[in-house]
Write a protein that holds these residues in place. Structure first.
Motif, mmCIF file in Angstrom:
data_model
loop_
_atom_site.group_PDB
_atom_site.id
_atom_site.type_symbol
_atom_site.label_atom_id
_atom_site.label_comp_id
_atom_site.label_asym_id
_atom_site.label_seq_id
_atom_site.Cartn_x
_atom_site.Cartn_y
_atom_site.Cartn_z
ATOM 1 N N ALA A 32 -16.184 30.651 -27.294
ATOM 2 C CA ALA A 32 -17.061 29.811 -28.048
ATOM 3 C C ALA A 32 -16.233 29.803 -29.615
ATOM 4 C CB ALA A 32 -18.392 29.814 -28.202
ATOM 5 N N LYS A 62 -16.850 28.353 -32.187
ATOM 6 C CA LYS A 62 -17.659 28.212 -33.507
ATOM 7 C C LYS A 62 -18.015 29.758 -33.852
ATOM 8 C CE LYS A 62 -22.582 28.188 -31.761
ATOM 9 N NZ LYS A 62 -22.431 27.834 -30.316
ATOM 10 N N GLY A 74 -23.729 33.166 -24.677
ATOM 11 C CA GLY A 74 -25.147 33.642 -25.249
ATOM 12 C C GLY A 74 -25.461 35.077 -24.957
ATOM 13 N N GLU A 90 -18.673 30.469 -21.427
ATOM 14 C CA GLU A 90 -18.458 30.100 -22.996
ATOM 15 C C GLU A 90 -18.932 31.255 -23.939
ATOM 16 O OE1 GLU A 90 -20.536 26.682 -22.961
ATOM 17 O OE2 GLU A 90 -19.069 25.483 -22.220
ATOM 18 N N GLY A 126 -19.218 33.824 -27.038
ATOM 19 C CA GLY A 126 -18.701 33.884 -28.332
ATOM 20 C C GLY A 126 -19.044 35.115 -29.069
ATOM 21 N N ARG A 127 -20.359 35.322 -29.425
ATOM 22 C CA ARG A 127 -20.737 36.440 -30.082
ATOM 23 C C ARG A 127 -20.443 37.531 -29.546
ATOM 24 N NH1 ARG A 127 -25.441 34.780 -31.142
ATOM 25 N NH2 ARG A 127 -25.304 34.246 -33.212
ATOM 26 N N TYR A 184 -19.731 34.658 -36.349
ATOM 27 C CA TYR A 184 -20.861 33.968 -37.131
ATOM 28 C C TYR A 184 -21.297 34.591 -38.671
ATOM 29 C CZ TYR A 184 -21.713 32.027 -32.726
ATOM 30 O OH TYR A 184 -21.714 31.444 -31.562
HETATM 31 C C1 LIG Z 1 -22.861 28.402 -29.482
HETATM 32 C C2 LIG Z 1 -22.326 28.162 -28.139
HETATM 33 C C3 LIG Z 1 -21.806 29.244 -27.223
HETATM 34 C C4 LIG Z 1 -21.607 30.503 -27.615
HETATM 35 O O1 LIG Z 1 -22.747 31.274 -27.958
HETATM 36 P P1 LIG Z 1 -22.617 32.849 -28.115
HETATM 37 O O2 LIG Z 1 -24.195 33.053 -28.404
HETATM 38 O O3 LIG Z 1 -21.995 33.049 -29.263
HETATM 39 O O4 LIG Z 1 -22.067 33.493 -26.918
HETATM 40 C C5 LIG Z 1 -21.341 28.643 -25.907
HETATM 41 N N1 LIG Z 1 -21.843 27.698 -25.588
HETATM 42 C C6 LIG Z 1 -22.427 26.271 -26.303
HETATM 43 C C7 LIG Z 1 -22.400 25.118 -25.670
HETATM 44 C C8 LIG Z 1 -22.849 26.857 -27.497
HETATM 45 O O5 LIG Z 1 -23.329 25.827 -28.203
#
Ligand SMILES: *Cc1c(COP(=O)(O)O)cnc(C)c1O
Length: 450
Positions: A75, A77, A258, A296, A298-299, A400
């Motif tokens: 992810a 972001k 997530g 997906e 990220g964190r 983040y």
């Molecule tokens: C933010 C987001 C992620 C990543 O979430 P993390 O908590 O950082 O792992 C994955 N998919 C979607 C659609 C998101 O909005």
């Protein structure tokens, strides 16, 4: 507890990570990356990032049937830095993007179209067209977006795999602002709303080109059990669509990211392996080889591997409280400053030479440079007393945080450096100059209003 926070209770990888970080802080001071004229930098542990990427791959390899197509899409972001995306790409990880900027970053990093997924809740027709032209995967957020895709698919052929994002409406985690699966969440098609599930099924039956199904229910504060239920609901819906279609129309499930991160100690918990095993236990069909998978995260890939280190410009006392005024505050840690209850960060103390600080523990505030009272990285924290010229490090800030600069007080973006053992550094992002601050603040339009 000294500056080596929590090392007693960590597994080996946590202790090794802390040791690499201590070495990097020391080397950054020695080499002048950090000092009186460069009072705040961000550091990324390249070794640790590679380890997390490997752990993610291994966790899903251990539970999927041989030959299952699995795409881990980072992810963007979470850490929108091109060299980070490139490093992850080298580790076999693609990109989940949610804006034209993020897509451009992924492309700049060389992430190929077939390893890219577009998920934003507010895609313009132009963005959708670009995604289909490039052949990147798209998850439609809502019926209106699907109508736009209908029009585009009539006039063009595209290699893009296309799906619909659903919200299983399972409830919130402990942080409301980050809970995507609430009854009234803005994301996806709310599956439990009246008629919604049937609408989704019909949408697939009417569109043979819809081949994916997406849900992202996790985030910081969301328990694993709820994430697993989100995946279970997604799987059940795919099975229903395929049964009614009489064929394997949905061929890939995107279970989102997530996985929460432990900000309280050096231990990595929960792990990817725990999550994958739990998924395999509760939703075995997910891994049987009948569906390709997309994740997906990220964190959980980046957070533990980033550190913001800031010089203590002044150490003072106020109302009997020790206050260290540093150069890291809201500009690099907006979430922690504005919502300290939800986002507490560990702070490590280093002396003026960048060595972990020892000494008696004192209750103190660690403040940032911004001109408002709440600009605190930590309030009432017990740790060795920070003195003028020391360094305070905000740990677990690789996602983040410093990559999400907040330009309060026109504070410049700090430089970001990747590090390797042995005191080797590489520039990931140059520090912003004051001249650049003026330029992005309308400097070229000086006469616009007169
Ligand atoms: C933010 C987001 C992620 C990543 O979430 P993390 O908590 O950082 O792992 C994955 N998919 C979607 C659609 C998101 O909005």
């Amino acid at each position: 507890m000294g500056a080596h926070i929590g090392t007693e209770e960590t597994d080996g990888s946590g202790a090794a990570r802390a040791a690499r970080r201590d070495e990097a802080v020391r080397a950054a001071v020695d080499q002048g990356l950090l000092g009186p004229d460069s009072p705040v930098v961000a550091l990324l542990d390249v070794t640790g990032i590679r380890e997390s990427a490997a752990a993610l791959r291994a966790a899903f390899e251990a539970v999927t049937a041989p030959g299952t197509a699995v795409l881990h899409a980072f992810a963007v972001k979470a850490t929108p830095l091109v060299p980070v995306l490139r490093l992850l790409r080298e580790e076999g990880i693609g990109a989940e993007v949610a804006s034209p900027g993020e897509l451009a970053l992924a492309r700049a990093a060389g992430v190929p179209a077939e390893m890219t997924v577009l998920d934003s809740p507010a895609k313009t027709p132009a963005e959708l067209r670009e995604a289909l032209d490039l052949g990147i995967a798209v998850n439609a957020d809502n019926p209106q977006e699907l109508t736009r895709l209908d029009a585009l698919m009539r006039s063009a052929t595209s290699r893009s795999p296309i799906g619909i994002r659903v919200n299983p409406q399972l409830g919130a985690g402990s942080i409301e602002a980050l809970s995507t699966a609430t009854a009234t969440s803005k994301f996806g098609v709310a599956l439990r709303d009246e008629g919604a599930r049937e609408w989704v099924v019909r949408a697939y039956l009417d569109r043979p080109w819809l081949t994916r199904l997406h849900a992202h229910t996790g985030s910081q504060g969301v328990p694993l059990s709820l994430m697993v239920r989100g995946a279970a609901e997604t799987y059940a819906l795919a099975e229903e669509i395929n049964r009614r279609a009489g064929r394997r129309q949905v061929d890939t499930l995107d279970i989102g990211g997530g996985l929460p991160v432990n900000f309280a100690s050096e231990a990595t918990t929960p792990t990817y392996a725990q999550y994958a095993r739990m998924l395999a236990g509760e939703v075995p069909g997910l891994f049987g080889g009948r569906y390709g998978l997309v994740t997906e995260f990220g964190r959980s890939l980046l957070a533990e591997h980033g550190t913001v280190v800031a010089r203590v410009e002044y150490a003072k006392r106020s109302g009997g409280r020790a206050v260290a005024v540093t150069h890291a505050g809201v500009q690099v840690a907006a979430r922690t400053v504005y919502a300290p209850q939800n986002w507490p960060l560990r702070i490590a103390a280093y002396d003026a030479k960048g060595r972990p600080k020892e000494g008696p523990v004192v209750v103190q505030d660690v403040a940032g440079p911004a001109c408002f009272a709440g600009d605190l990285l930590a309030e009432g924290r017990s740790m060795p007393l920070l003195e003028q010229g020391d360094y305070a490090a905000a740990l677990d800030t690789g996602a983040y945080y410093f990559a999400h600069h907040y330009a309060y007080n026109s504070l410049a973006r700090p430089g970001v450096y990747g590090f390797w053992p042995g005191g080797r550094f590489a520039v990931v992002r140059e520090a912003q100059t004051v001249r650049e601050v003026v330029a992005e603040s309308g400097g070229a339009q000086v006469d616009a209003l007169t």
